[in-house]
Design an enzyme around this catalytic site. Structure first.
Site, PDB file in Angstrom:
ATOM      1  N   GLU A 111       0.861  -1.177   0.000  1.00  0.00           N
ATOM      2  CA  GLU A 111       0.000   0.000   0.000  1.00  0.00           C
ATOM      3  C   GLU A 111       0.903   1.235   0.000  1.00  0.00           C
ATOM      4  O   GLU A 111       1.683   1.430   0.935  1.00  0.00           O
ATOM      5  CB  GLU A 111      -0.885   0.054   1.242  1.00  0.00           C
ATOM      6  CG  GLU A 111      -1.961  -1.004   1.333  1.00  0.00           C
ATOM      7  CD  GLU A 111      -2.798  -0.811   2.591  1.00  0.00           C
ATOM      8  OE1 GLU A 111      -2.814   0.315   3.152  1.00  0.00           O
ATOM      9  OE2 GLU A 111      -3.422  -1.786   3.021  1.00  0.00           O
ATOM     10  N   ASP A 116      -6.170   8.147  10.246  1.00  0.00           N
ATOM     11  CA  ASP A 116      -4.781   7.843  10.581  1.00  0.00           C
ATOM     12  C   ASP A 116      -4.434   8.333  11.982  1.00  0.00           C
ATOM     13  O   ASP A 116      -4.743   9.467  12.348  1.00  0.00           O
ATOM     14  CB  ASP A 116      -3.823   8.481   9.573  1.00  0.00           C
ATOM     15  CG  ASP A 116      -3.924   7.842   8.202  1.00  0.00           C
ATOM     16  OD1 ASP A 116      -4.212   6.633   8.163  1.00  0.00           O
ATOM     17  OD2 ASP A 116      -3.724   8.541   7.199  1.00  0.00           O
TER      18      ASP A 116
END
EC number: 4.2.1.20
Length: 264
Positions: A48, A59
């Protein structure tokens, strides 16, 4: 290699696939390429490539720190595509992890075109649901890209079915509610979520959010088709004394996790 082939290869070996994340551009574009290549050499099956964004909603602080540094260093979407191209040249599938706003600003069709030209396999869109936009999926289909959407423990069965119907390549199951980051324990809801997701699709189901070591990787590999690791890799780069040490540390973690997904 496509993500589908990578999952099939892992299945043929009787194990889960290992998916590793790092943001493009940290510590620099070239050094992020070196780290991603080291991950692949050490046993990561699918990469990724994070597209740095100023408002990373899911995040946690580790990834936010690295992404902020990448942005301050001037990392662009064009740089991300260069990282994808370098990863794809190794033969490993490269999927971009990106929030929707940067893709929308670039243009869905233009990004799909340029990502495919760079050898990318697809995109994971953590903040985009299949029913929220009608431009991305057609653009991705036109260029043969995977569309990877997220399901969560809070997702209803109907929502899971709608989401998996729009997925290609694999489905990303978040093991816990909350932001990314390593955890002492992976959420108990993960196995149940995988079971519910598999009831709606034949696509591989990969589990992420919280995995940081081989023991956790083994635990998830027992019930999922893929194990996704992000913050733990980024932490290795953040804690390293210099970029070379960071690459070595990332490779060591990848080897440890690759052993974990191979445990019976």
């Amino acid at each position: 290699m496509t993500t589908s082939v990578a999952f099939e290869k892992a299945r043929a070996e009787g194990r889960a696939a290992l998916v590793g994340y790092l943001p493009a551009g940290y510590p620099s574009v070239d050094e992020s390429i070196a780290a991603l290549r080291a991950m692949i050499d050490a046993g990561v099956d699918i990469v990724e490539v994070g597209l740095p964004y100023s408002d990373p909603l899911i995040d946690g602080p580790v990834i936010q720190t690295a992404v902020d540094a990448a942005l301050r260093a001037g990392t662009t979407t064009t740089d991300v595509l260069r990282v994808v191209e370098a990863v794809a040249a190794t033969g490993a599938p490269a999927v971009v992890m990106s929030y929707w706003n940067p893709l929308d600003r670039y243009g869905a069709r233009a990004f799909a075109r340029d990502l495919a030209a760079a050898g990318g396999s697809g995109v994971i869109t953590p903040d985009l649901t299949p029913d929220a936009d009608d431009s991305w999926v057609p653009a991705a289909r036109e260029h043969g890209l995977d569309t990877v959407f997220l399901v969560a423990p809070s997702s209803t069965d109907e929502r899971i079915a709608m989401t998996t119907a729009a997925c290609r390549g694999f489905v990303y199951a978040t093991s816990v509610m909350g932001v990314t980051g390593t955890r002492e324990q992976v959420g108990d809801a993960a196995a149940g979520l995988v079971e519910r997701t598999r009831a709606t699709t034949e696509l591989p189901v990969a589990v992420g959010l919280g995995v940081s070591n081989a023991v956790q990787a083994t635990e998830i590999a027992a019930f999922a088709d893929g194990v996704v690791v992000g913050s733990a890799f980024v932490r290795r780069l953040l804690d390293a004394a210099d970029p070379a040490a960071g690459v070595a540390s990332v490779a060591a973690l990848a080897a440890d996790l690759a052993g974990g997904v191979r445990e019976r």
